[in-house]
Design an enzyme around this catalytic site. Structure first.
Site, PDB file in Angstrom:
ATOM      1  NE  ARG A 112      -0.705   8.537   5.300  1.00  0.00           N
ATOM      2  CZ  ARG A 112      -0.594   7.858   6.427  1.00  0.00           C
ATOM      3  NH1 ARG A 112       0.464   8.035   7.210  1.00  0.00           N
ATOM      4  NH2 ARG A 112      -1.522   7.005   6.791  1.00  0.00           N
ATOM      5  CD  GLU A 116      -2.512   1.348   2.670  1.00  0.00           C
ATOM      6  OE1 GLU A 116      -2.864   2.479   3.089  1.00  0.00           O
ATOM      7  OE2 GLU A 116      -2.748   0.295   3.294  1.00  0.00           O
ATOM      8  CE  LYS A 140      -6.319   1.699   7.306  1.00  0.00           C
ATOM      9  NZ  LYS A 140      -5.646   2.699   6.450  1.00  0.00           N
TER      10      LYS A 140
END
Length: 215
Positions: A52, A48, A136
């Site tokens: 950011r 993943e 998640k």
């Protein structure tokens, strides 16, 4: 367009690849490919890359094109356009910290498996009504940890969770022992110091240790 059942099966397949999904914040594009190769070599193919940093999508694009065996996804998805950007970059899945209504609506219209984040049983039940069975659990350690997930598993046995947030080599085994946790997410397998130094051997070694956590 794939059905929800097919999309959830594709998410489940990603989560079943290894006990740990590395959660990466990539600052330098040059690090993306060798970092991903080290993780795959160590046995962690599901990766993943979080949105950011300015180079995140380019990093996904490079990994998708150049790293054999990698299943690269995009994390920190917060708005509908992130889905489109992720798909164009070659991502095979998307991950969000939560599940805003706009994201739920947008996810229906794109052929990209999505792992939405939840922090409560109510959020999990709401997503289950939309057909989501793979979720998640975030931020895991701050919202009750493995104890909370075990409790949620009682009344919601259909759901599976990738626990993320505050998880490392010291406590991952607590989550992986649960029937409703196929894997955990974490950044400890790619420490910033090792990435900055280009110590890919260290990253590969940490990945191998992470694989062994399943026991």
């Amino acid at each position: 367009m794939s059905s929800m059942q097919d999309l959830q099966a594709r998410v489940a397949a990603v989560l079943a690849l290894a006990p740990v999904v590395p959660v990466l914040v990539i600052d330098e594009l040059k690090d993306a490919v060798p970092l991903a190769r080290a993780l795959v070599a160590g046995g962690l193919p599901a990766i993943e890359v979080t949105l950011r940093t300015p180079v995140a999508l380019d990093a996904v694009r490079a990994i998708a094109a150049e790293v054999e065996g990698a299943a690269v996804g995009v994390g920190s998805v917060r708005k509908p356009s992130d889905f489109t950007d992720a798909l164009k970059a070659g991502a095979t899945f998307a991950v969000s910290p939560g599940s805003a209504p706009g994201l739920i609506a947008a996810a229906r219209d794109i052929d990209l498996p999505w792992l939405p984040g939840v922090a409560t049983a109510s959020e999990a039940m709401a997503l289950f009504e939309h057909g989501y069975t793979q979720l998640k659990f975030f931020p895991a350690e701050s919202i009750g940890g493995a104890t909370a997930l075990k409790a949620i598993g009682g009344p919601l046995p259909e759901l599976r969770f990738c626990a993320t947030g505050g998880i490392g080599a010291h406590n991952a085994h607590e989550y992986l022992a649960l029937k409703n946790v196929p894997c955990v997410g974490g950044s400890w397998v790619a420490p910033a110091a090792a990435v900055k130094a280009g110590d890919w051997g260290k990253v590969e070694a940490l990945a191998r240790e992470a694989v062994a956590l399943r026991g």
